[in-house]
Design a protein around this motif. Structure first.
Motif, PDB file in Angstrom:
ATOM      1  N   LYS A   1       2.380  -8.391 -10.744  1.00  0.00           N
ATOM      2  CA  LYS A   1       2.601  -8.469  -9.306  1.00  0.00           C
ATOM      3  C   LYS A   1       2.177  -9.847  -8.797  1.00  0.00           C
ATOM      4  O   LYS A   1       1.111 -10.351  -9.170  1.00  0.00           O
ATOM      5  CB  LYS A   1       1.794  -7.391  -8.576  1.00  0.00           C
ATOM      6  CG  LYS A   1       2.289  -5.970  -8.827  1.00  0.00           C
ATOM      7  CD  LYS A   1       1.454  -4.972  -8.028  1.00  0.00           C
ATOM      8  CE  LYS A   1       1.949  -3.549  -8.269  1.00  0.00           C
ATOM      9  NZ  LYS A   1       1.131  -2.567  -7.515  1.00  0.00           N
ATOM     10  N   MET A   2       2.998 -10.441  -7.948  1.00  0.00           N
ATOM     11  CA  MET A   2       2.661 -11.753  -7.397  1.00  0.00           C
ATOM     12  C   MET A   2       1.364 -11.679  -6.604  1.00  0.00           C
ATOM     13  O   MET A   2       0.549 -12.612  -6.630  1.00  0.00           O
ATOM     14  CB  MET A   2       3.793 -12.253  -6.502  1.00  0.00           C
ATOM     15  CG  MET A   2       3.558 -13.664  -5.955  1.00  0.00           C
ATOM     16  SD  MET A   2       3.583 -14.960  -7.233  1.00  0.00           S
ATOM     17  CE  MET A   2       5.340 -15.277  -7.320  1.00  0.00           C
ATOM     18  N   SER A   3       1.131 -10.561  -5.919  1.00  0.00           N
ATOM     19  CA  SER A   3      -0.104 -10.408  -5.132  1.00  0.00           C
ATOM     20  C   SER A   3      -1.335 -10.443  -6.028  1.00  0.00           C
ATOM     21  O   SER A   3      -2.385 -10.988  -5.644  1.00  0.00           O
ATOM     22  CB  SER A   3      -0.073  -9.096  -4.341  1.00  0.00           C
ATOM     23  OG  SER A   3       0.118  -7.985  -5.215  1.00  0.00           O
TER      24      SER A   3
ATOM     25  N   ARG B   1       6.155  -6.786  -5.125  1.00  0.00           N
ATOM     26  CA  ARG B   1       7.147  -7.295  -6.064  1.00  0.00           C
ATOM     27  C   ARG B   1       6.500  -8.144  -7.160  1.00  0.00           C
ATOM     28  O   ARG B   1       5.465  -8.778  -6.955  1.00  0.00           O
ATOM     29  CB  ARG B   1       8.220  -8.096  -5.334  1.00  0.00           C
ATOM     30  CG  ARG B   1       9.185  -7.216  -4.530  1.00  0.00           C
ATOM     31  CD  ARG B   1      10.421  -7.975  -4.103  1.00  0.00           C
ATOM     32  NE  ARG B   1      10.113  -8.968  -3.089  1.00  0.00           N
ATOM     33  CZ  ARG B   1      10.122  -8.736  -1.794  1.00  0.00           C
ATOM     34  NH1 ARG B   1      10.387  -7.514  -1.342  1.00  0.00           N
ATOM     35  NH2 ARG B   1       9.856  -9.689  -0.936  1.00  0.00           N
ATOM     36  N   SER B   2       7.152  -8.155  -8.309  1.00  0.00           N
ATOM     37  CA  SER B   2       6.646  -8.907  -9.464  1.00  0.00           C
ATOM     38  C   SER B   2       6.926 -10.397  -9.296  1.00  0.00           C
ATOM     39  O   SER B   2       7.692 -10.811  -8.420  1.00  0.00           O
ATOM     40  CB  SER B   2       7.306  -8.403 -10.749  1.00  0.00           C
ATOM     41  OG  SER B   2       8.696  -8.734 -10.747  1.00  0.00           O
ATOM     42  N   VAL B   3       6.315 -11.182 -10.163  1.00  0.00           N
ATOM     43  CA  VAL B   3       6.547 -12.627 -10.170  1.00  0.00           C
ATOM     44  C   VAL B   3       8.041 -12.904 -10.335  1.00  0.00           C
ATOM     45  O   VAL B   3       8.628 -13.731  -9.621  1.00  0.00           O
ATOM     46  CB  VAL B   3       5.752 -13.293 -11.313  1.00  0.00           C
ATOM     47  CG1 VAL B   3       6.189 -14.742 -11.505  1.00  0.00           C
ATOM     48  CG2 VAL B   3       4.255 -13.220 -11.036  1.00  0.00           C
ATOM     49  N   GLU B   4       8.669 -12.190 -11.277  1.00  0.00           N
ATOM     50  CA  GLU B   4      10.090 -12.410 -11.542  1.00  0.00           C
ATOM     51  C   GLU B   4      10.943 -12.058 -10.334  1.00  0.00           C
ATOM     52  O   GLU B   4      11.868 -12.808  -9.973  1.00  0.00           O
ATOM     53  CB  GLU B   4      10.521 -11.577 -12.750  1.00  0.00           C
ATOM     54  CG  GLU B   4      11.946 -11.846 -13.201  1.00  0.00           C
ATOM     55  CD  GLU B   4      12.268 -11.174 -14.517  1.00  0.00           C
ATOM     56  OE1 GLU B   4      13.146 -11.680 -15.234  1.00  0.00           O
ATOM     57  OE2 GLU B   4      11.627 -10.145 -14.832  1.00  0.00           O
TER      58      GLU B   4
ATOM     59  N   GLN C   1      13.228 -14.679  -8.209  1.00  0.00           N
ATOM     60  CA  GLN C   1      14.674 -14.430  -8.160  1.00  0.00           C
ATOM     61  C   GLN C   1      15.180 -14.346  -6.730  1.00  0.00           C
ATOM     62  O   GLN C   1      16.258 -14.852  -6.410  1.00  0.00           O
ATOM     63  CB  GLN C   1      15.016 -13.147  -8.917  1.00  0.00           C
ATOM     64  CG  GLN C   1      14.968 -13.293 -10.434  1.00  0.00           C
ATOM     65  CD  GLN C   1      15.294 -11.999 -11.152  1.00  0.00           C
ATOM     66  OE1 GLN C   1      15.280 -10.916 -10.557  1.00  0.00           O
ATOM     67  NE2 GLN C   1      15.568 -12.090 -12.454  1.00  0.00           N
ATOM     68  N   ASN C   2      14.387 -13.734  -5.851  1.00  0.00           N
ATOM     69  CA  ASN C   2      14.788 -13.607  -4.452  1.00  0.00           C
ATOM     70  C   ASN C   2      14.883 -14.960  -3.749  1.00  0.00           C
ATOM     71  O   ASN C   2      15.603 -15.104  -2.761  1.00  0.00           O
ATOM     72  CB  ASN C   2      13.792 -12.721  -3.691  1.00  0.00           C
ATOM     73  CG  ASN C   2      13.934 -11.250  -4.063  1.00  0.00           C
ATOM     74  OD1 ASN C   2      14.944 -10.838  -4.625  1.00  0.00           O
ATOM     75  ND2 ASN C   2      12.921 -10.456  -3.763  1.00  0.00           N
ATOM     76  N   SER C   3      14.152 -15.951  -4.278  1.00  0.00           N
ATOM     77  CA  SER C   3      14.167 -17.296  -3.677  1.00  0.00           C
ATOM     78  C   SER C   3      15.003 -18.279  -4.484  1.00  0.00           C
ATOM     79  O   SER C   3      15.032 -19.475  -4.163  1.00  0.00           O
ATOM     80  CB  SER C   3      12.733 -17.830  -3.553  1.00  0.00           C
ATOM     81  OG  SER C   3      11.963 -17.026  -2.681  1.00  0.00           O
ATOM     82  N   GLY C   4      15.667 -17.797  -5.530  1.00  0.00           N
ATOM     83  CA  GLY C   4      16.504 -18.673  -6.341  1.00  0.00           C
ATOM     84  C   GLY C   4      15.724 -19.668  -7.167  1.00  0.00           C
ATOM     85  O   GLY C   4      16.211 -20.760  -7.471  1.00  0.00           O
ATOM     86  N   ILE C   5      14.499 -19.307  -7.559  1.00  0.00           N
ATOM     87  CA  ILE C   5      13.637 -20.181  -8.351  1.00  0.00           C
ATOM     88  C   ILE C   5      13.571 -19.660  -9.780  1.00  0.00           C
ATOM     89  O   ILE C   5      13.474 -18.447  -9.997  1.00  0.00           O
ATOM     90  CB  ILE C   5      12.200 -20.229  -7.749  1.00  0.00           C
ATOM     91  CG1 ILE C   5      12.238 -20.750  -6.304  1.00  0.00           C
ATOM     92  CG2 ILE C   5      11.282 -21.094  -8.603  1.00  0.00           C
ATOM     93  CD1 ILE C   5      12.779 -22.145  -6.152  1.00  0.00           C
ATOM     94  N   ASP C   6      13.625 -20.569 -10.754  1.00  0.00           N
ATOM     95  CA  ASP C   6      13.506 -20.145 -12.147  1.00  0.00           C
ATOM     96  C   ASP C   6      12.111 -19.563 -12.379  1.00  0.00           C
ATOM     97  O   ASP C   6      11.107 -20.285 -12.320  1.00  0.00           O
ATOM     98  CB  ASP C   6      13.749 -21.325 -13.085  1.00  0.00           C
ATOM     99  CG  ASP C   6      13.703 -20.903 -14.548  1.00  0.00           C
ATOM    100  OD1 ASP C   6      14.630 -20.224 -14.995  1.00  0.00           O
ATOM    101  OD2 ASP C   6      12.712 -21.253 -15.229  1.00  0.00           O
ATOM    102  N   ALA C   7      12.051 -18.280 -12.635  1.00  0.00           N
ATOM    103  CA  ALA C   7      10.769 -17.564 -12.719  1.00  0.00           C
ATOM    104  C   ALA C   7       9.915 -18.068 -13.876  1.00  0.00           C
ATOM    105  O   ALA C   7       8.688 -18.196 -13.740  1.00  0.00           O
ATOM    106  CB  ALA C   7      11.024 -16.064 -12.853  1.00  0.00           C
ATOM    107  N   GLN C   8      10.533 -18.361 -15.018  1.00  0.00           N
ATOM    108  CA  GLN C   8       9.755 -18.758 -16.183  1.00  0.00           C
ATOM    109  C   GLN C   8       9.119 -20.130 -15.987  1.00  0.00           C
ATOM    110  O   GLN C   8       7.983 -20.365 -16.406  1.00  0.00           O
ATOM    111  CB  GLN C   8      10.635 -18.759 -17.436  1.00  0.00           C
ATOM    112  CG  GLN C   8       9.845 -18.931 -18.729  1.00  0.00           C
ATOM    113  CD  GLN C   8       8.809 -17.845 -18.949  1.00  0.00           C
ATOM    114  OE1 GLN C   8       9.154 -16.671 -19.054  1.00  0.00           O
ATOM    115  NE2 GLN C   8       7.533 -18.223 -18.998  1.00  0.00           N
TER     116      GLN C   8
END
Length: 314
Positions: free
Chosen positions: A7-9, A34-37, A41-48
């Motif tokens: 979780k991002m939190s 929501r998770s980090v991924e 993804q919701n912001s269009g950023i490469d999660a990895q």
């Protein structure tokens, strides 16, 4: 090591300083559970790539083999946003606090020198970051478009990549050692704390550039260089497969209706040599008839239509 499924939190709760990383990647708050991924993804950023930077800053290392998977455009955007943060927000904020907390009268030379030292430091960092924005990142953008610059590479930047936070460390030590203050000067202690945290932030920024960005760009350079070499070799092969000057001469005479014996006499060649050239011309062009060769010669402007003796052959 944080995972994409975390979780991002939880990530932010474990280390609040990672909020700055979120901001520089352009991620927004209000992500709930929501998770980090999912957040990335919701912001269009490469999660990895985001996770690699987070884990690097949290643990001081990056797993073997991860460098080649970093998304360089995502990393460049992160670094640019960090530059904007330092130059347009953090440094002006520290300067305002300095002016509010120290005695800037003409009689207080130490206060005047502190402010002058800080301004010189900021100007040095500004030039450094502008160089990255205008030279280094533009060069990397070219690499991403398979354009290799012969007189520049990322190691030129790496060899002049100073530790920009060092002068801030000097300023901090000067203030602590030589500027007298009272215990109730809260704003002064606040600006000193800001200088400490900014020094650490700049150090981490440099580490991301040195340990992630520069190695990733170095790999990209090798890929583009390899691609360019392959392209050059293919171009040379294509050029070699094109008609030679002598073959074009023979093709022109063929189009004009000359027989092999006539061509040999005109060019002072043996019949065998002319026949060899004719075979090579046919192989390269994949055209075997005299009519086909004549049309090729006309289309490629080797001969004019009025130079053709027997138009009935076309």
């Amino acid at each position: 090591m944080y995972q994409l499924s975390d979780k991002m939190s939880d990530v932010i709760s474990n280390d609040y300083k990672l909020l700055q990383v979120m901001s520089r990647f352009g991620l927004s708050l209000g992500f709930g559970d929501r998770s980090v991924e999912e957040v990335c993804q919701n912001s269009g950023i490469d999660a990895q790539t985001f996770l690699d930077v987070v884990n690097f800053l949290a643990n001081g290392n990056i797993p073997a083999g991860r460098i080649e998977y970093l998304k360089i455009p995502t990393l460049v955007s992160y670094l640019k946003n960090a530059h904007t943060y330092f130059l347009d927000f953090k440094f002006p904020n520290i300067r305002r606090k300095l002016i509010s907390s120290i005695d800037c009268s003409v009689n207080n030379e130490i206060a005047f020198l502190i402010l002058k030292f800080f301004d010189a430091f900021v100007e040095g960092v500004r030039k450094h970051m502008q160089y990255e924005n205008e030279k280094v990142f533009v060069y990397v953008e070219g690499l991403l478009n398979n354009k290799l610059t012969s007189n520049y590479n990322i190691h030129v930047f790496a060899s002049h990549h100073d530790d920009v936070e060092e002068k801030l460390k000097e300023l901090k030590n000067i203030i602590i050692s030589y500027y007298p203050t009272t215990a109730d000067n809260n704003i002064f202690y606040s600006v000193l704390f800001d200088i400490y945290t900014t020094e650490e932030d700049l150090r981490n920024h440099n580490l991301v550039e040195n340990r992630l960005f520069i190695p990733a760009v170095s790999l990209l350079e090798r890929e583009v260089s390899k691609h360019s070499a392959t392209y050059k070799e293919e171009s040379q092969n294509e050029e070699e497969e094109g008609l030679s000057k002598r073959e074009k001469e023979i093709l022109t005479l063929v189009a004009k209706g000359m027989a092999n014996k006539e061509i040999a006499d005109v060019l002072c060649l043996s019949i065998h040599t002319v026949l060899t050239h004719r075979k090579n011309i046919a192989r390269k062009l994949q055209i075997h008839s005299s009519a086909g060769l004549t049309i090729y010669a006309i289309v490629n402007k080797l001969v004019k239509l009025d130079e053709i003796k027997d138009l009935s052959m076309l």
